[in-house]
Design a protein around this motif. Sequence first.
Motif, short mmCIF file in Angstrom:
data_model
loop_
_atom_site.label_atom_id
_atom_site.label_comp_id
_atom_site.label_asym_id
_atom_site.label_seq_id
_atom_site.Cartn_x
_atom_site.Cartn_y
_atom_site.Cartn_z
N ALA A 1 0.61 -1.13 -0.23
CA ALA A 1 -0.15 0.02 0.16
C ALA A 1 1.19 1.29 0.41
CB ALA A 1 -0.92 0.44 0.73
N SER A 2 2.00 0.92 0.52
CA SER A 2 2.56 2.30 0.56
C SER A 2 4.33 2.35 -0.31
CB SER A 2 3.11 2.41 2.23
OG SER A 2 3.50 1.54 2.73
N VAL A 3 4.13 1.77 -1.11
CA VAL A 3 5.85 1.14 -2.06
C VAL A 3 5.20 1.03 -3.41
CG1 VAL A 3 6.59 -0.04 -0.57
CG2 VAL A 3 6.40 -1.10 -2.44
N ALA A 4 5.94 2.17 -3.68
CA ALA A 4 6.14 2.61 -5.81
C ALA A 4 6.20 0.67 -5.54
CB ALA A 4 7.05 3.39 -5.86
N ASN A 5 4.96 0.64 -6.70
CA ASN A 5 5.17 -1.11 -7.54
C ASN A 5 4.66 -0.66 -8.75
OD1 ASN A 5 5.05 -3.56 -7.61
ND2 ASN A 5 3.70 -3.99 -5.97
N THR A 6 6.02 -0.73 -9.39
CA THR A 6 5.36 -0.40 -11.04
C THR A 6 5.58 -1.27 -11.99
OG1 THR A 6 7.15 0.97 -11.14
CG2 THR A 6 5.56 1.86 -10.60
N GLY A 7 6.83 -2.63 -11.38
CA GLY A 7 6.54 -3.54 -11.67
C GLY A 7 7.70 -4.31 -11.89
N ASP A 8 8.69 -5.06 -12.76
CA ASP A 8 9.56 -5.53 -12.72
C ASP A 8 10.62 -4.72 -11.95
OD1 ASP A 8 10.60 -5.66 -15.25
OD2 ASP A 8 11.07 -7.24 -15.63
N LYS A 9 12.00 -4.71 -12.24
CA LYS A 9 13.36 -4.17 -12.35
C LYS A 9 13.85 -4.32 -13.55
CE LYS A 9 11.73 -1.90 -8.82
NZ LYS A 9 11.28 -0.49 -8.75
N GLY A 10 13.82 -4.88 -14.29
CA GLY A 10 15.11 -5.05 -16.06
C GLY A 10 14.94 -4.35 -17.01
N THR A 11 14.52 -4.59 -18.15
CA THR A 11 15.04 -3.57 -18.71
C THR A 11 13.66 -3.17 -19.27
OG1 THR A 11 14.98 -5.38 -20.78
CG2 THR A 11 16.26 -5.11 -20.75
N SER A 12 12.84 -3.40 -18.44
CA SER A 12 11.37 -1.91 -18.76
C SER A 12 11.56 -1.47 -17.95
CB SER A 12 9.82 -3.24 -18.60
OG SER A 12 10.45 -3.14 -18.50
N ASP A 13 12.01 -1.22 -16.78
CA ASP A 13 12.65 -0.46 -15.79
C ASP A 13 12.16 0.81 -15.75
OD1 ASP A 13 11.55 0.23 -12.17
OD2 ASP A 13 13.82 -0.24 -12.20
N THR A 14 11.34 1.90 -15.19
CA THR A 14 11.60 2.90 -15.28
C THR A 14 11.56 4.31 -14.22
OG1 THR A 14 9.19 3.50 -14.70
CG2 THR A 14 9.71 3.00 -17.41
N GLN A 15 12.13 5.33 -14.47
CA GLN A 15 12.83 6.00 -13.40
C GLN A 15 11.72 6.96 -13.74
OE1 GLN A 15 17.35 6.52 -13.47
NE2 GLN A 15 16.48 5.87 -15.01
N PRO A 16 10.50 7.30 -12.92
CA PRO A 16 9.99 8.75 -12.87
C PRO A 16 9.85 9.98 -12.13
CG PRO A 16 8.40 6.46 -11.65
CD PRO A 16 9.85 5.93 -12.70
N THR A 17 9.72 10.67 -11.57
CA THR A 17 9.49 12.27 -10.92
C THR A 17 9.45 10.84 -9.40
OG1 THR A 17 7.64 13.01 -11.49
CG2 THR A 17 9.96 13.47 -12.82
N HIS A 18 7.60 10.65 -9.68
CA HIS A 18 6.71 10.34 -8.49
C HIS A 18 6.19 9.19 -8.98
CE1 HIS A 18 4.40 12.75 -10.47
NE2 HIS A 18 3.67 11.88 -10.13
N VAL A 19 5.83 9.18 -7.63
CA VAL A 19 4.78 7.65 -7.97
C VAL A 19 3.62 7.63 -6.84
CG1 VAL A 19 4.69 4.60 -7.63
CG2 VAL A 19 6.94 5.75 -8.99
N ILE A 20 2.81 7.78 -7.17
CA ILE A 20 1.50 8.03 -5.79
C ILE A 20 0.76 6.19 -5.81
CG2 ILE A 20 -1.23 8.77 -5.49
CD1 ILE A 20 -0.26 11.06 -7.72
N THR A 21 1.25 6.23 -4.37
CA THR A 21 0.79 4.85 -4.41
C THR A 21 -0.66 4.91 -3.72
OG1 THR A 21 1.28 5.57 -1.84
CG2 THR A 21 3.50 4.35 -3.51
N PRO A 22 -1.32 3.46 -3.29
CA PRO A 22 -2.68 3.70 -3.04
C PRO A 22 -2.69 4.16 -1.41
CG PRO A 22 -1.97 1.36 -3.68
CD PRO A 22 -0.64 2.10 -3.86
N LEU A 23 -1.47 3.70 -0.66
CA LEU A 23 -2.11 4.91 0.43
C LEU A 23 -1.93 6.25 0.42
CD1 LEU A 23 -2.01 5.02 3.54
CD2 LEU A 23 0.43 4.70 4.12
N ALA A 24 -0.74 7.51 -0.37
CA ALA A 24 -0.82 8.65 -0.78
C ALA A 24 -2.31 8.81 -1.22
CB ALA A 24 0.64 8.48 -2.21
N GLY A 25 -2.46 7.88 -2.20
CA GLY A 25 -3.80 8.33 -3.68
C GLY A 25 -5.10 8.98 -2.51
N LEU A 26 -5.25 8.17 -1.81
CA LEU A 26 -5.77 7.89 -0.93
C LEU A 26 -6.00 9.00 0.60
CD1 LEU A 26 -6.88 3.73 -0.08
CD2 LEU A 26 -8.30 5.74 -1.16
N ARG A 27 -5.01 9.02 1.02
CA ARG A 27 -4.68 9.96 2.11
C ARG A 27 -4.52 11.54 0.82
NH1 ARG A 27 0.57 8.01 5.53
NH2 ARG A 27 -0.29 7.45 6.54
#
Length: 758
Positions: free
Chosen positions: A379-405
């Motif tokens: 609920a409180s971690v950036a969970n955008t997918g695997d860490k292989g060649t398709s891993d991205t580097q966004p400026t931020h990730v809105i987690t479920p907890l952050a979205g609800l808050r």
Amino acid sequence: MTVESTEVLQDGDTAVPSQSPPKPVEQPSSTQNLSDEQIARAIVSRLSRDDKLAMRDGDKAFWPGIREMMKSGSQSGPWAAGVLPEHHLPGIHYTEGSRGIVMKGATTFPAAIARAATFDPELEQRIGAVIGYEMRAFGGTLFGGIPLNLMRHPAWGRAQDSYGEDSFLIGAMGTALVRGVQQHGMACVKNFALASMEQSKLSLNVTIGQRALYEMYLPHFRKAVEAGAAAMMTSYSSINGELCGHNKELLTQLLKSDWGFKGFVLSDFIFGIRNAKEAANAGVDLEMPFQLHYHQSLPELIETGEVNEATLDDACYRLILQQLRVLRKGNYEKKRVGCAEFRAVAQEAAEKSIVLLKNEGGFLPLKDIESIGVIGRLASVANTGDKGTSDTQPTHVITPLAGLRAYYKHKVDIWQDRGQNINRALQIAKRADAVVLVVGNDHSSEGEWVSAGLAAQFHGVLPQPRNREEAQIASQFLRSFGGGGSTGKSEDSSGVKDGYGAGDRSSLRLPPHDVELIKQVCAVNPNCVVVVMGGGTILMNEWEDKPAAILLHWYPGMEGGTALARILSGEISPSGRLPFVIPRRESDLPDFDRNARKVIYDLWHGYRKLDKDDVTPAYPFGFGLSYSQSHYSELEVSRPEELMGGSIQVQVSVANIGQVNAEEVVQVYIAPKGSAVERAKQELKGFQRVPIPAGESRRVTITVPIEELAIFDGDRNQMVVERILYDVIVGGSSQDPNSLRQELKLFGELDEVAEEPA
């Protein structure tokens, strides 16, 4: 394709319009009236053999390239190939990322499997346009993230990088992404073909018959070719004993000749080819990303005639032709990367991808509550997918907890616990009016995988270091990937050493701790919605009766938390649909051994296999609930006006009989009756996402091209449409009990159409 061997169908080539040449081309005044093809041929004619050879592989030497890849993977910048400034050729600049460009600050979209759940090709095309723009802003020209591999089994670690189990859906979404990316640059489709296992991908041999190959695993690739894809990447797999990158029948005969592919073929990275002669003669135009086989062997092979000059010229022509198209694109501002406009597209995708699987008693949307307990480590971690060649580097990730808050700020109390201590989590669950319990998978449980024995496995094809610096890099590479245990990794029960990344899944179930957490939390507070994250099928039968509601949240990208809050609150109605079937038992699916070196692929996987075996799924393909209800009526099915190249027209009225605005995904399935061969009981052949205001109705028209009904005839070596009856089924899923059905007599009497080859 034939209609029972009736009349010739002319496959439409991907025509290249004649346009004025790009400014960087020499002597533009003399080429103003030439087509791209003519300009490309003229440039090839002016290149020396050394120039042509320089275009055939990555520009970076092997060992320096390995050092860069080990340090920063694909995230340091585009991989360059064939840059010839003296000829004004910018070359190919390859960028990775199926969920967005992998450079820092680019927009991170939901994973491909989540976007498949939107059933929205128009949205996918807009996503492609954003990706194409951001790629160009970072200096890239070729996007290697058009993920067309079919999810044969959901334990595949990179199921998240697919559009699911159905070829028709894959084709619709993949071609949309191609069109979007190519508004700005080049789109590279991958992996051609049969890449649907991760652990054993570098040594996997797939045995497959012609029907399964042509009906299940190739149609979506052909559609991408017809959409004008600039490039096709090979697979690491072998097909019937022959490596895809060495397969002339696949790459030259089928792809380039039969399908009329005008783009170029590039190897999967580093070990996609293992022999320069075989790869070049098979039709691999570009070896990526470093100088390896082609650099070492191609000059001599050309000199001795083992690879002919025409093959060299054709490869360079294809590479130049696609570069000419990119050169005409406009300017790209890096300041727009990750801008609010692009993030809004990511949020829309996250919202439309969420699948509501259960909503007992209309528990959702949340209403009349003063407190929410948010439980679970995801609920409180950036969970955008695997860490292989398709891993991205966004400026931020809105987690479920952050979205609800953010959504419920100053309106509802939000209490949070990671759920690692179940007793502590239960204290929050008891006090809260409602519980949002976030469970599922992350990069530690599924994803891309690199063998710890990689260097040892391919020791024979690695180039000799040229100097001390390269020798040091080679030594480090061998220490890390030599398989000698220096990585500190353990061995699994089969004796295969662990590598880097999670690889294929060992189970389709949630981790035991998550299951126990669900059971105990729901026991003290039944007002619980379980939010499931992950990239593939997750079996739910051991706990699905416990919570009031279940949502699939996937790997939802950088704006996922905002999307979840808007769904839970009822600001929007959920509208995602399953791009795969969820069975009750893993045994309902094909066998899957993640360490297998030999596998057999047939026609039967996913919902087709469950239908064939008369097995009822837990949740059928195409399923998804809404906060409203839809009613289908007045189905009309029209035969095509012409049998060759015509389409079946399906019309249906869909009414929103609920109290809230909603979007319905109208699905068309075709069921053959009386086929001469064993066929799927029904297959998806059309769909349309339709917004319908509460209390209103829409008349929906979906066309199904007649070639979508074709099967492969081995005797004729071609696709044919059987002269039989078909049922046209229209509804909200593959097992919608309220679907409408109409029999279609596609043809007249058998003697009405002359039998001619097609």
